[in-house]
Every structure is written in structure tokens, then in C-alpha cells.
Motif scaffolding. Sequence first.
Motif, mmCIF file in Angstrom:
data_model
loop_
_atom_site.group_PDB
_atom_site.id
_atom_site.type_symbol
_atom_site.label_atom_id
_atom_site.label_comp_id
_atom_site.label_asym_id
_atom_site.label_seq_id
_atom_site.Cartn_x
_atom_site.Cartn_y
_atom_site.Cartn_z
ATOM 1 N N LYS A 135 8.720 -100.230 -47.567
ATOM 2 C CA LYS A 135 9.166 -99.527 -46.374
ATOM 3 C C LYS A 135 7.952 -98.881 -45.733
ATOM 4 N N PHE A 136 7.740 -99.212 -44.464
ATOM 5 C CA PHE A 136 6.603 -98.652 -43.740
ATOM 6 C C PHE A 136 7.145 -97.798 -42.598
ATOM 7 N N TYR A 137 6.604 -96.589 -42.468
ATOM 8 C CA TYR A 137 7.114 -95.647 -41.483
ATOM 9 C C TYR A 137 6.105 -95.486 -40.351
ATOM 10 N N GLY A 138 6.637 -95.503 -39.114
ATOM 11 C CA GLY A 138 5.803 -95.423 -37.925
ATOM 12 C C GLY A 138 5.159 -94.057 -37.754
ATOM 13 N N PRO A 139 4.452 -93.819 -36.635
ATOM 14 C CA PRO A 139 4.426 -94.651 -35.419
ATOM 15 C C PRO A 139 3.590 -95.924 -35.612
ATOM 16 N N TYR A 140 3.836 -96.901 -34.711
ATOM 17 C CA TYR A 140 3.191 -98.190 -34.812
ATOM 18 C C TYR A 140 2.182 -98.357 -33.688
ATOM 19 N N ASN A 141 0.952 -98.632 -34.086
ATOM 20 C CA ASN A 141 -0.132 -98.848 -33.124
ATOM 21 C C ASN A 141 -1.119 -99.809 -33.766
ATOM 22 N N ALA A 142 -2.264 -99.970 -33.122
ATOM 23 C CA ALA A 142 -3.261 -100.926 -33.633
ATOM 24 C C ALA A 142 -3.739 -100.537 -35.035
ATOM 25 N N ASN A 143 -3.940 -99.234 -35.256
ATOM 26 C CA ASN A 143 -4.428 -98.795 -36.564
ATOM 27 C C ASN A 143 -3.401 -99.037 -37.663
ATOM 28 N N SER A 144 -2.145 -98.683 -37.390
ATOM 29 C CA SER A 144 -1.120 -98.872 -38.412
ATOM 30 C C SER A 144 -0.870 -100.352 -38.666
ATOM 31 N N SER A 145 -0.978 -101.179 -37.624
ATOM 32 C CA SER A 145 -0.818 -102.621 -37.817
ATOM 33 C C SER A 145 -1.928 -103.190 -38.696
ATOM 34 N N THR A 146 -3.157 -102.744 -38.483
ATOM 35 C CA THR A 146 -4.277 -103.188 -39.316
ATOM 36 C C THR A 146 -4.076 -102.773 -40.764
ATOM 37 N N ARG A 147 -3.614 -101.534 -40.948
ATOM 38 C CA ARG A 147 -3.377 -101.041 -42.300
ATOM 39 C C ARG A 147 -2.302 -101.864 -42.994
ATOM 40 N N LEU A 148 -1.206 -102.128 -42.283
ATOM 41 C CA LEU A 148 -0.115 -102.894 -42.878
ATOM 42 C C LEU A 148 -0.538 -104.322 -43.181
ATOM 43 N N ASP A 149 -1.336 -104.912 -42.300
ATOM 44 C CA ASP A 149 -1.878 -106.252 -42.556
ATOM 45 C C ASP A 149 -2.670 -106.285 -43.862
ATOM 46 N N SER A 150 -3.517 -105.262 -44.067
ATOM 47 C CA SER A 150 -4.365 -105.236 -45.266
ATOM 48 C C SER A 150 -3.524 -105.079 -46.525
ATOM 49 N N TRP A 151 -2.435 -104.299 -46.444
ATOM 50 C CA TRP A 151 -1.552 -104.143 -47.606
ATOM 51 C C TRP A 151 -0.890 -105.473 -47.964
ATOM 52 N N LEU A 152 -0.387 -106.158 -46.951
ATOM 53 C CA LEU A 152 0.282 -107.434 -47.211
ATOM 54 C C LEU A 152 -0.688 -108.466 -47.763
ATOM 55 N N GLU A 153 -1.928 -108.443 -47.297
ATOM 56 C CA GLU A 153 -2.929 -109.395 -47.785
ATOM 57 C C GLU A 153 -3.205 -109.193 -49.278
ATOM 58 N N ILE A 154 -3.101 -107.938 -49.742
ATOM 59 C CA ILE A 154 -3.338 -107.666 -51.160
ATOM 60 C C ILE A 154 -2.213 -108.232 -52.022
ATOM 61 N N ALA A 155 -0.957 -108.042 -51.579
ATOM 62 C CA ALA A 155 0.191 -108.335 -52.443
ATOM 63 C C ALA A 155 0.782 -109.719 -52.243
ATOM 64 N N VAL A 156 0.718 -110.254 -51.034
ATOM 65 C CA VAL A 156 1.352 -111.543 -50.756
ATOM 66 C C VAL A 156 0.368 -112.651 -51.107
ATOM 67 N N LYS A 157 0.502 -113.112 -52.334
ATOM 68 C CA LYS A 157 -0.371 -114.152 -52.862
ATOM 69 C C LYS A 157 0.495 -115.261 -53.461
ATOM 70 N N PRO A 158 -0.068 -116.440 -53.708
ATOM 71 C CA PRO A 158 0.703 -117.489 -54.389
ATOM 72 C C PRO A 158 1.301 -116.967 -55.693
ATOM 73 N N GLY A 159 2.580 -117.213 -55.885
ATOM 74 C CA GLY A 159 3.298 -116.708 -57.052
ATOM 75 C C GLY A 159 4.300 -115.625 -56.717
ATOM 76 N N ILE A 160 4.185 -114.996 -55.547
ATOM 77 C CA ILE A 160 5.146 -113.967 -55.159
ATOM 78 C C ILE A 160 6.505 -114.616 -54.914
ATOM 79 N N GLU A 161 7.573 -113.943 -55.372
ATOM 80 C CA GLU A 161 8.916 -114.515 -55.298
ATOM 81 C C GLU A 161 9.847 -113.759 -54.354
ATOM 82 N N GLU A 162 9.614 -112.479 -54.174
ATOM 83 C CA GLU A 162 10.510 -111.676 -53.328
ATOM 84 C C GLU A 162 9.693 -110.786 -52.405
#
Length: 506
Positions: A132-159
Motif C-alpha cells: 500500500k502506497f500513500y500519496g501525494p503522487y508526483n514525480a518524486n513519489s513515482s520514482t520512489r515507487l518505481d525503485s521499490w518495485l524494481e527491487i521486489a518484482v523479480k523472476p519467481g514472484i507469484e503474487e
Amino acid sequence: MMSMEQDPPRRQIRGRNASIGSLAKRKGSPRHQDGASLPGKRKRYSGRHLPEDIWHHICSFLPLKDAARAARASRFFRDSWRCHPNLKFSKETMGFNENARILSKMTTKYNSRVGHILKNHSGMGVKTLRLKFYGPYNANSSTRLDSWLEIAVKPGIEELVLTLQSKREGSFDKENYNFPCALLSNGSGNSIRVLDLIGCAFRPTEGLGCMRSLTSLSLCYVHITGDELGFLLSNSLALERLKVSCCNDIIFIQIPCLLQRLRSLRVSQCDMLQVVESKAPNISSFDIHFDGKNVEMLLGESLRAKEIEISHPCALRDARTTLPSSMPNLETLTIYSYEEDFGTPMLPSKFLHLRYLVITVIEWAFPATYDIFSLVSFLDASPCLETFDLDVRMRRQGHDWIFEDASWLERTPGHRYRNLRRVRIARFCSRKMLVKLTCHILENAPSLECLTLDIAPDRIKHMRSADDPIKFVREAPRALEAIRTCIEGKVPSTAKLIVLEPTPWC
């Protein structure tokens, strides 16, 4: 001949603590000459004898917050934490109080803590990411969220469950975060079984790649077009459950025949949607909800469907007209209806396998002249019906007084409902045609076991704020009088009559 003495067989221990009990004894432990430990000495175990994969397995059972704390105390837990497979981030799981006075400061701390945890995670071995990610949403928060997803969303993730929550609770549709679809094109999409997105833009294209393991897809308040959804579905041949709600960019939903495994389809509250067409042959459960608009439903390949829930204008008429032929194997039918005509049509078509029928009649969109007795059309068409649940959100009209003339209560010829065992009517009132329908059921249901008449407004879960509970309470004595005068004497000795009256607070 020499006899050889064999060692006695060792008994294999298979208990919860067998792995600890069978560990080699540490060097240097004080012992007697016979090998027994000295009394009063406490055994210490450092954990070094456990393989690394076992430590990872133990750590996976810890809640996220506890695993992070344990990582500070032990190198073993720290190494295991870096491969923790279940990452579930919300203010609740991270120990934040939702009632905090300064919401913005709490959100800042939450985001900071999530970022710290993810940066210390290797990204390897992640099976579940619920974020769960809480706003506000802007360029900085989008970059941060992108970096988080890049860490966790790797081959082998199921959910993968991503919820973008704005400052205002329940508001998602104005957010502007674009989910990075490229993350699903590097092999990660091959392992995902569950994909649940809330409150973002999702723009899959033909280059998305195969999502061969995807079995459950849920999109809510997601900006996605019908064509983009089509690209996604055409690459998800293992899909079993599809839910699309409040996606207001979609005009046309087409379910391809390639989805042979699709069993459940739920579509609701998509404001721009005009057509839902399904060619998937094995759908067994439909859930279609549209308030205040007509959506064309082309369900020609749904012959095997056994369950459907629909909510849209004229749903009673459409269900009675089209479903017996398009879904001949229906066993459960749930209808929420409003803006109906004067009555449900009487037709020769049958629901040959229908066992459970739930009808909610929404009064504020019905004409005062609607004939509630016409619902007998569904009963006559359902020879196998066992349970009938009716919620009548219709108040009795001022001129609709049951004792003015008893001619309306004369017996109406009809079918015998030989399998009907349970009938429940919520918001029961003294409306003439409703009383007549109840009497008609009693006269034609020889196997009836229980009739429940609920006249208590405090038990009604879906009462609108515009409804006046006082009017329902004033109607209660009239409803009780109708039950005693017209219904009670018709209840067979083999059936039970349950009347739910208002509680004392009323």
C-alpha cells in the motif's frame, strides 16, 4: 565360524524438535567421563549447524515487522531477512496507528520505513509483494515507487498486490502513477499467479510478453482501455478469475475463447462501458453490476455457467427473457433490479436446474404500479428450486389496504413447487400483491420447511440514508396484522413460520 555382533538399529526420531535434538554436540561442552552433560550446565546453541535454507524457511514464517527486528539481533536472521519471501506493507502491518493526528507525518514515516526495509532486502526469493502506497503522487513519489518495485518484482514472484491510496480514504481514480509494465517483460510475468492493481494507470501492449502462470487478475480504479485489457488477456491463457471494477476508460470488454480455464468473471461500475462480450466456454460464475445504465451483455458461450449475479436496470425482465436459453445449467441466480416495467413477463422457458434464487427489488427506482406478484414467473419456471430469498425494498402505498376487499386474495392457479423448502422475505409489508405472493407460495409448496418474514428495519443492512426508519416501524403493526389474518392460517403443520419483529430500540 565367527559370529558378528551387529549394532542395534537406531530409532529415527520424527518430531517437531527432532532436528535440534539430533544435532551434534558442541566441542568443548563440559561432560562427565561417560559423555553425559554436567548437571546444572545449560546447553547453548548458536544455530551454525542449521543449513542456510532452513534459516530462510524459519524466517519466512515471521511477520514482516518481527523478521526485520530479528535481523538486528542475529547475523543468521539478518542474512535470512535479506531473502524474506513475503513482503506485506501497510500502515497496519508496519505498526502505524490510522488515528494518528498528523496524517502527513505518519505517511512520511511509513514511506521512509518501507524504503529502508526494501533497500536492505536483496530482492531474491520474493514470492509475495503486497504494497500500500500513500500519496501525494508526483514525480518524486513515482520514482520512489518505481525503485521499490524494481527491487521486489523479480523472476519467481507469484503474487503482486499494489494499492495506491490517496489522502482521502477510498479515493483512487485521480491518481497518476503509471505502473511500469516493463517489469513484467523481463521474465517476472512468467511466474506471477495473482495480479491485483488498485488506483493506478496500467498500459500493457502487445510487447508485454507471456503471463503463463497468471490465474487471478483484479483491476480496480485502474486506467486501462479495452484494447490494452485485450492484450493482457490474450497473453494470460491460464487465467481462472477476472475482476474489473470502476475502470472508467473501458468501453468494450471482450473475453477471448482462448481463456479455456476462466471460471469467474466479475464486472462492475465501469461508467463508460457499453458492451461485455464473452467467448470463454467454461465460465461458471458471472457477477455483473451496473447501476443506472444499460450494458449490452453478449454471453453466447456461457452454456456451462452455474452461477450469475446481475445488477442493472430491468434486470428481472432481462433475466427471465434471456437466461433460460443462454445459461440453461444455472443453479444459483442473484438479481438486483430497478427501473422495471409493470411486471415480470410470464414465459414458457424454464430454469431446469435452478436451486437458489435471490431477488432484491429496489423500491426507489420502481414504478408504484409494479406488480410484485409477477415474480411468480420465476417460481413457475424453476421446478428444482429449493431456496427463494426476496428482499422487497418497496413501501406499501397509502391506498393499498388489504382489508378493503378480499377478492384479491382468491387462489391463483399455478405450478406446484415440489422442491421448495426455504423462503425468506425481507422488508415484508402489508402490500396486497406481496401478501398474495406469500399465500400463493404456501398453497403450492408441499415440501416447505421454513418461511421467514422479516419486518424489522434494524436488521436490514442496505438501508439507504434517504430511507426513513420511522416509516418502516409504523408499517410493522400492519405487516403483523397481515401475517396473522392472511398468512398464519395457511402455513402447513410441517413448516415453521418465523417472524422477525422490530427490536425494543424501535
